[in-house]
Design an enzyme around this catalytic site. Sequence first.
Site, short mmCIF file in Angstrom:
data_model
loop_
_atom_site.label_atom_id
_atom_site.label_comp_id
_atom_site.label_asym_id
_atom_site.label_seq_id
_atom_site.Cartn_x
_atom_site.Cartn_y
_atom_site.Cartn_z
N GLU A 242 29.04 49.20 36.83
CA GLU A 242 28.35 49.61 37.84
C GLU A 242 27.02 50.46 37.69
OE1 GLU A 242 31.33 51.96 40.02
OE2 GLU A 242 32.81 50.13 40.01
N GLU B 154 38.35 42.00 39.48
CA GLU B 154 39.12 43.04 40.12
C GLU B 154 39.52 42.55 41.60
OE1 GLU B 154 37.37 46.91 40.16
OE2 GLU B 154 36.54 46.51 37.88
#
Length: 438
Positions: A241, A352
């Site tokens: 991220e 995810e």
Amino acid sequence: MLSGNKNGIRRAAAWMLLGVMVCGFIGCGQKEDTDGKNEGTPEAQVTKGAESDVQVTQGAEPEQDATDTAPTEPAKEVRTDFYISSIDEEIPSMSEYWKDYFSIGIAITKGELLNDFKGDLIKQQFNSMTCGNEMKPDALLDREATKSAGTETCPVLKFDSCDEMLQFCVDNNIKMRGHTLVWHSQTPDWFFMEEYSNKPDAVFASREVMLQRMENYIRLVMEYVNTTYPGVVYAWDVVNEAIAPGDGGEDGMRMSDSLWYQTIGPDFVEKAFEYARKYADPEQKLFYNDFNTYEAPKRIAILNLVNKIKDQGNIDGIGMQSHIGMSSPTLLDYEETIRKFGETGLEIQITELDINLDSNTEEDFLKEGTRYKRLFFTFKNLVDNGEANITNITVWGLTDEGSWLNKDGKRYPLLFNQVLETKPAFWGVLMDDGIPLY
């Protein structure tokens, strides 16, 4: 209680066997929105509407000669009972079903492995594992030991949080995705300060010191795992991220809440991959992992970043977190991102996956099953057509009860319910005829 055609006796027996399962929430990479808040905040409620997704194109059937008698095919049994217990009935293995395409992974917490029923289900269904929290920096960094035995450039780590999970993989021939080495969240602030200070007036360590701390941290994690559990970790989320368009950072870099960016600068991602390549085993793959990858500005920034690192020879793949909703993103947008990432020649992993559903009606569970089926139909087509090298699909959690999305109200995003019964979502992953594609 869920409505539908479940076997009440079996369900009661399952409850007696399992008791009340208290599942720890898995700390996820990030919620699927663009506000840049720390992980653990569920995805914003999406507006449901018509979805412009991938369409199935079928060729016209050949005309039957009127004088011929069409062969009679036996009627195909279509599943109507989706709620099958993994405790007392045999169910197909997802990892076996998809073995010719990609591995099937599960993100779990340490506590779930203490439950024999869950452990058996994991062994049956998955051939890849991700630690939900137990390999993140805040779980491994030991401040007290660092203060007493470390140096200004080399911290001390502890691995008691993840040892049992790594050993479980060894014992059951399951591979692990290492998640995650460098991340702005779940890395303690003191790690970025002079003398590892946790005081309010602490001062940032210099760029030179932080580069050494980063390298030593990556080295220590990789050396421990690769020496103590050789061959188990097959992929590392090296950086997580780092892209947040609109945050003011150069080339779309996350800046305002990233102490990595603030102490090192925008090249911290490249340096992390450089160090990871230096210490990784030759067979281990190095990934950049992020959320909301289907949004065009973010996708473009990620592509620019990973192509630069690819030119340096230090990256093998892109991880798409894929915390999605029932209608957003559209599968057209989602597929377009996979295709664009596939053009880089890098591996693609769905790291995810969950689908944010806030209803437990039978109708909505069936729609959720359709959503999962269409996702896997898309994955399969992209692989079959050579448009993307998808090598792993990881579901972010085992049961609805343990999903990280429950932090903001009850959610039902996963493949198994709290008593380990299969949901329509499970059968959607298996492309079962009982789950409609549309």
